[in-house]
Design a protein around this motif. Structure first.
Motif, PDB file in Angstrom:
ATOM      1  N   LEU A  25       0.755  -1.281  -0.080  1.00  0.00           N
ATOM      2  CA  LEU A  25      -0.022   0.154  -0.119  1.00  0.00           C
ATOM      3  C   LEU A  25       0.941   1.215   0.191  1.00  0.00           C
ATOM      4  CD1 LEU A  25      -2.973  -1.025   2.195  1.00  0.00           C
ATOM      5  CD2 LEU A  25      -2.822  -1.175  -0.157  1.00  0.00           C
ATOM      6  N   THR A  26       1.968   1.228  -0.500  1.00  0.00           N
ATOM      7  CA  THR A  26       2.915   2.259  -0.676  1.00  0.00           C
ATOM      8  C   THR A  26       2.691   2.591  -2.206  1.00  0.00           C
ATOM      9  OG1 THR A  26       4.763   1.143  -1.278  1.00  0.00           O
ATOM     10  CG2 THR A  26       4.619   1.997   1.204  1.00  0.00           C
ATOM     11  N   VAL A  27       3.087   3.705  -2.789  1.00  0.00           N
ATOM     12  CA  VAL A  27       3.003   4.134  -3.956  1.00  0.00           C
ATOM     13  C   VAL A  27       3.987   3.206  -5.208  1.00  0.00           C
ATOM     14  CG1 VAL A  27       3.408   5.823  -6.062  1.00  0.00           C
ATOM     15  CG2 VAL A  27       2.519   6.518  -3.565  1.00  0.00           C
ATOM     16  N   ASP A  28       3.195   2.586  -5.945  1.00  0.00           N
ATOM     17  CA  ASP A  28       4.034   1.632  -6.979  1.00  0.00           C
ATOM     18  C   ASP A  28       4.901   2.541  -7.766  1.00  0.00           C
ATOM     19  OD1 ASP A  28       4.964  -0.039  -8.604  1.00  0.00           O
ATOM     20  OD2 ASP A  28       3.499  -1.222  -9.003  1.00  0.00           O
ATOM     21  N   VAL A 226      -2.242   2.796   6.135  1.00  0.00           N
ATOM     22  CA  VAL A 226      -3.396   2.697   5.192  1.00  0.00           C
ATOM     23  C   VAL A 226      -3.658   1.511   5.302  1.00  0.00           C
ATOM     24  CG1 VAL A 226      -3.817   2.988   2.702  1.00  0.00           C
ATOM     25  CG2 VAL A 226      -2.159   4.423   3.685  1.00  0.00           C
ATOM     26  N   ASP A 227      -5.001   1.200   5.793  1.00  0.00           N
ATOM     27  CA  ASP A 227      -5.566  -0.283   5.629  1.00  0.00           C
ATOM     28  C   ASP A 227      -5.863  -0.626   4.460  1.00  0.00           C
ATOM     29  OD1 ASP A 227      -4.969  -0.366   8.544  1.00  0.00           O
ATOM     30  OD2 ASP A 227      -6.862   0.677   8.920  1.00  0.00           O
TER      31      ASP A 227
ATOM     32  N   GLY B 121     -13.680   3.393  14.425  1.00  0.00           N
ATOM     33  CA  GLY B 121     -12.999   2.261  14.429  1.00  0.00           C
ATOM     34  C   GLY B 121     -12.686   1.762  15.467  1.00  0.00           C
ATOM     35  N   ASP B 122     -12.160   0.254  15.457  1.00  0.00           N
ATOM     36  CA  ASP B 122     -11.850  -0.338  16.757  1.00  0.00           C
ATOM     37  C   ASP B 122     -10.384   0.444  17.330  1.00  0.00           C
ATOM     38  OD1 ASP B 122     -13.853  -2.126  16.438  1.00  0.00           O
ATOM     39  OD2 ASP B 122     -12.564  -3.574  15.679  1.00  0.00           O
ATOM     40  N   GLU B 123      -9.608   0.942  16.401  1.00  0.00           N
ATOM     41  CA  GLU B 123      -8.224   1.373  16.711  1.00  0.00           C
ATOM     42  C   GLU B 123      -8.360   2.852  16.404  1.00  0.00           C
ATOM     43  OE1 GLU B 123      -4.913  -1.391  15.498  1.00  0.00           O
ATOM     44  OE2 GLU B 123      -6.786  -1.852  14.476  1.00  0.00           O
ATOM     45  N   GLY B 124      -9.372   3.490  16.582  1.00  0.00           N
ATOM     46  CA  GLY B 124      -9.465   5.125  16.519  1.00  0.00           C
ATOM     47  C   GLY B 124     -10.223   5.160  15.202  1.00  0.00           C
ATOM     48  N   PRO B 125     -10.254   6.868  14.935  1.00  0.00           N
ATOM     49  CA  PRO B 125     -11.058   7.141  13.551  1.00  0.00           C
ATOM     50  C   PRO B 125     -10.380   6.547  12.457  1.00  0.00           C
ATOM     51  CG  PRO B 125     -10.069   8.893  14.876  1.00  0.00           C
ATOM     52  CD  PRO B 125     -10.008   7.562  15.730  1.00  0.00           C
ATOM     53  N   VAL B 126     -11.257   6.242  11.451  1.00  0.00           N
ATOM     54  CA  VAL B 126     -10.799   5.636  10.334  1.00  0.00           C
ATOM     55  C   VAL B 126     -11.164   6.787   9.129  1.00  0.00           C
ATOM     56  CG1 VAL B 126     -11.021   4.079   8.354  1.00  0.00           C
ATOM     57  CG2 VAL B 126     -10.938   3.300  10.642  1.00  0.00           C
ATOM     58  N   SER B 135      -8.663   8.527  -8.413  1.00  0.00           N
ATOM     59  CA  SER B 135      -8.839   7.139  -9.025  1.00  0.00           C
ATOM     60  C   SER B 135      -8.851   5.955  -8.039  1.00  0.00           C
ATOM     61  CB  SER B 135      -7.748   6.811 -10.043  1.00  0.00           C
ATOM     62  OG  SER B 135      -6.416   7.004  -9.503  1.00  0.00           O
ATOM     63  N   TYR B 136      -8.396   6.241  -6.763  1.00  0.00           N
ATOM     64  CA  TYR B 136      -8.226   5.396  -5.930  1.00  0.00           C
ATOM     65  C   TYR B 136      -9.095   5.940  -4.438  1.00  0.00           C
ATOM     66  CZ  TYR B 136      -5.075   1.724  -7.522  1.00  0.00           C
ATOM     67  OH  TYR B 136      -4.634   0.960  -8.304  1.00  0.00           O
ATOM     68  N   SER B 137      -9.456   5.230  -3.518  1.00  0.00           N
ATOM     69  CA  SER B 137      -9.976   5.595  -2.289  1.00  0.00           C
ATOM     70  C   SER B 137      -9.300   4.763  -1.167  1.00  0.00           C
ATOM     71  CB  SER B 137     -11.390   5.270  -2.233  1.00  0.00           C
ATOM     72  OG  SER B 137     -12.307   5.612  -1.171  1.00  0.00           O
ATOM     73  N   THR B 138      -8.656   5.487  -0.392  1.00  0.00           N
ATOM     74  CA  THR B 138      -7.865   4.783   0.763  1.00  0.00           C
ATOM     75  C   THR B 138      -8.684   4.800   1.897  1.00  0.00           C
ATOM     76  OG1 THR B 138      -6.428   6.454   1.246  1.00  0.00           O
ATOM     77  CG2 THR B 138      -5.669   5.063  -0.496  1.00  0.00           C
ATOM     78  N   LYS B 139      -8.214   3.873   2.926  1.00  0.00           N
ATOM     79  CA  LYS B 139      -8.966   4.019   4.297  1.00  0.00           C
ATOM     80  C   LYS B 139      -7.732   4.172   5.064  1.00  0.00           C
ATOM     81  CE  LYS B 139     -13.522   2.197   3.908  1.00  0.00           C
ATOM     82  NZ  LYS B 139     -14.229   3.581   4.043  1.00  0.00           N
ATOM     83  N   SER B 140      -7.274   5.244   6.077  1.00  0.00           N
ATOM     84  CA  SER B 140      -6.286   5.088   6.799  1.00  0.00           C
ATOM     85  C   SER B 140      -6.567   5.640   8.439  1.00  0.00           C
ATOM     86  CB  SER B 140      -5.203   6.208   6.255  1.00  0.00           C
ATOM     87  OG  SER B 140      -4.992   6.251   4.929  1.00  0.00           O
ATOM     88  N   ARG B 141      -5.628   5.395   9.232  1.00  0.00           N
ATOM     89  CA  ARG B 141      -5.723   5.852  10.449  1.00  0.00           C
ATOM     90  C   ARG B 141      -4.641   6.063  11.048  1.00  0.00           C
ATOM     91  NH1 ARG B 141      -3.993   1.325  13.128  1.00  0.00           N
ATOM     92  NH2 ARG B 141      -3.692  -0.206  11.480  1.00  0.00           N
ATOM     93  N   VAL B 142      -4.426   6.986  12.056  1.00  0.00           N
ATOM     94  CA  VAL B 142      -3.390   7.484  12.653  1.00  0.00           C
ATOM     95  C   VAL B 142      -2.855   6.264  13.657  1.00  0.00           C
ATOM     96  CG1 VAL B 142      -2.477   9.080  14.337  1.00  0.00           C
ATOM     97  CG2 VAL B 142      -3.839   9.855  12.483  1.00  0.00           C
ATOM     98  N   SER B 143      -1.653   5.834  13.478  1.00  0.00           N
ATOM     99  CA  SER B 143      -1.016   4.859  14.230  1.00  0.00           C
ATOM    100  C   SER B 143      -0.385   5.166  15.721  1.00  0.00           C
ATOM    101  CB  SER B 143      -0.614   3.778  13.621  1.00  0.00           C
ATOM    102  OG  SER B 143       0.438   4.609  12.729  1.00  0.00           O
ATOM    103  N   LYS B 144      -0.200   6.631  15.817  1.00  0.00           N
ATOM    104  CA  LYS B 144       0.906   6.853  16.951  1.00  0.00           C
ATOM    105  C   LYS B 144       0.120   8.163  17.436  1.00  0.00           C
ATOM    106  CE  LYS B 144       5.245   5.325  15.417  1.00  0.00           C
ATOM    107  NZ  LYS B 144       6.669   5.636  14.948  1.00  0.00           N
ATOM    108  N   GLY B 145      -0.179   8.327  18.681  1.00  0.00           N
ATOM    109  CA  GLY B 145      -0.599   9.572  19.462  1.00  0.00           C
ATOM    110  C   GLY B 145      -2.093   9.729  19.078  1.00  0.00           C
TER     111      GLY B 145
END
Lengths: 261, 320
Positions: A25-28, A226-227, B121-126, B135-145
């Motif tokens: 999930l990094t940029v290719d 990025v999940d 989300g289970d581990e904080g806001p998504v 062209s892409y949709s991503t789902k991310s979360r902050v993993s520290k702090g």
């Protein structure tokens, strides 16, 4: 005394190419050509103009990125920058904005600087946060998003065009500046510039040169995760009509059906 | 319930719409606590309370107007220390992103910018983001702090949700960096009477096909019939037909309105990067091969100088 200018630049995947994500999930970066981020060309241009107006100045371009990122440095050198620094390390893969700002800040400090100039944002991640992060890390003023910039007697002045107002800004050096695409067209490298660039020094540093531990950077240690990345489904083909005198009325009918009027 | 800090974007006490949208999103992950700074900060409380702010932390000092960004970071940091929130939400304006970035670094947190949606989300806001020209949709979360997230305008509907909105004074001590960048002059943008481009529910844009500054009157007339903002492609801006502040695209502004109407715009990737997340897309263009037609929900192949005025008249007639 010589004015030391460091320009941060980024090597980005060509936006007109077919960009996608790698398995992690990094940029290719393998599937699409890279180039010097267009918005960084404006930063290089302003650095060169400020240097030309100074008694004595040196412009260093700095990038963090893989081997290919040297191409971005060469472009900046061929435009007229004096030297380049390339920070490259396998452990940097997947580093996010917070981590990148650490690497850049350490490299800028090691190189020595009076003025840092960045583009307003990269054309890939387009977060626009790195200049502010650099100012915070370096503990110097941020004079960012300038449409106009000048440096005189140790002071940087500029104009920032915001949504609500246009602001005149001023700060003492050392400082971090970022410039917008309104700051002035970037020059094209001349043939002479391209030839000269081949002889200009490109220094390579890795994380140990910058006293950065591998657990401060990289995908595993990023501050965000990025999940998932989902390719947006192609839009279902819309209705397209040819105007034969009623096109405006037909469009109004569509807008009404969608409750916009 | 966990508190969520919402940074208030306001002009002399008038809260801007993206902040009200943030209150809606904040309620999904906790109890909204608003932070309003500068002249008129206390005047924001009533509006914020109507939209769900349980508390409004306020502070006014000349530093907010006289120096760039850092005083606001100092204040938001003070609010984080006072509240220990589950997340900090900031509108994705240019300044908002800078404030959020510096705050994140100071409090040892990750940052996500330009979210277009937010959920618990289970581990904080998504956060959902739209990347690579949508062209892409991503789902991310902050993993520290403490997650610091900036959210694009039009990412949520503004909802009324009456709450206490208790005003509390925030204690702020400014850092040594606060006075580093002086604002020596400020010229307010001349108001066009139209909505702000990045916040507008409808955007009407003109491009190369408009073919002249004076012809933008046709685009403006359509915009006014819909109560829309006016945008322009880079080609139109570079030609000097319309001001850069209206440029939509990768090197201009990014918009995601409910409705985007592109007139005489071919739809180069750089333009698409700035408008592709619009909910409904409409285009008028002479060239049936223009790439913009790949994106549209409805397209008219035709001369914009015939189609657009007819559309404008029809809208006016229907609106009576």
């Amino acid at each position: 005394m010589s004015l030391r200018i460091v320009v941060t630049v980024k090597y980005v995947p060509d936006a007109t190419g077919d960009r996608h994500f790698a398995d992690d999930l990094t940029v290719d970066r393998d599937d699409v050509d890279g180039l010097l981020s267009e918005l960084d060309e404006y930063a290089v241009e302003q650095a060169l103009q400020i240097a030309e107006n100074a008694d004595e100045a040196e412009v260093t371009v700095l990038t963090v990125g893989p081997e290919d990122a040297k191409d971005a440095l060469r472009k900046a050198l061929s435009m007229g920058a004096d030297k380049a620094i390339h920070v490259e390390d396998d452990d940097l893969h997947g580093t996010d904005a917070i981590g990148t700002s650490l690497v850049l800040a350490k490299a800028i400090e090691k190189a020595g600087y009076d003025l840092v100039i960045s583009g307003m944002a990269s054309t890939d991640g387009s977060m626009g946060v790195v200049p502010a992060l650099l100012a915070e890390r370096l503990g110097v003023p941020q004079v960012t998003l300038l449409a106009e910039v000048s440096v005189e007697d140790g002071t940087v002045k500029g104009r920032r065009d915001g949504d609500a107002a246009s602001e005149q800004l001023e700060a003492s050096l050392p400082a971090v500046v970022s410039v917008t695409d309104q700051s002035g067209e970037a020059r094209y490298p001349s043939f002479k510039g391209i030839m000269a660039a081949k002889k200009k020094p490109v220094q390579s540093w890795d994380l140990s040169d910058l006293d950065i531990d591998e657990d401060e950077v990289g995908l595993e240690n990023a501050w965000t995760a990025v999940d998932s990345a989902t390719e947006r489904p192609a839009r279902t083909a819309g209705t397209i009509v040819k105007d034969e005198g009623e096109g405006g009325k037909q469009l109004a009918e569509f807008l009404a059906s969608q409750k916009f009027i | 319930m966990a508190e969520v800090l919402v940074y208030v974007d306001h002009v002399d006490g008038a809260v801007r719409k993206p902040t009200l949208e943030l209150l809606t999103l904040a309620r999904r992950i906790g109890e909204p606590v608003a932070v309003a700074l500068g002249a008129g900060a206390a005047d924001t409380a009533a509006t914020l309370a109507e939209h769900g702010a349980a508390k409004v932390l306020t502070h006014d000092a000349p530093e907010y107007a006289d120096y760039l960004v850092v005083p606001k970071v100092d204040a938001l940091q003070a609010a984080v220390e006072a509240v220990s929130p589950a997340a900090v939400l900031v509108p994705s304006s240019a300044e908002g992103k800078e404030i959020a970035a510096r705050l994140a670094l100071r409090i040892g947190s990750g940052i996500i910018t330009d979210a277009v949606d937010l959920e618990a989300g289970d581990e904080g806001p998504v956060a959902t983001q739209s990347v690579f020209a949508a062209s892409y949709s991503t789902k991310s979360r902050v993993s520290k702090g403490t997650p610091v997230i900036t959210v694009k305008p039009n990412s949520a509907a503004v909802e009324a949700a009456p709450a206490a909105g208790a005003v509390e004074a925030l204690n702020v001590s400014f850092s040594a960096q606060a006075t580093g960048t002086k604002v020596t002059g400020r010229t307010p943008r001349e108001s066009t009477g139209r909505p702000e481009l990045t916040e507008a529910a409808i955007v009407v844009s003109g491009g190369r096909g408009v073919n002249g500054a004076e012809n933008f009157a046709v685009i403006e007339a359509l915009a006014d019939s819909l109560g829309a903002a006016v945008g322009a492609s880079r080609a139109a801006v570079d030609a000097g037909w319309y001001p850069h502040t209206s440029q939509v695209g990768q090197t201009g502004k990014s918009v995601s309105p409910q409705l985007y109407i592109a007139n005489g715009i071919s739809g180069a990737i750089q333009h698409r990067a700035g408008m592709q997340t619009s909910k409904t897309i409409v285009a008028v263009n002479k060239d049936s091969e223009a790439p913009i037609f790949d994106l549209v929900d409805y397209g008219v192949v035709g001369d914009l100088f015939a189609v657009v005025p007819q559309l404008t008249e029809e809208i006016k007639a229907r609106k009576g």
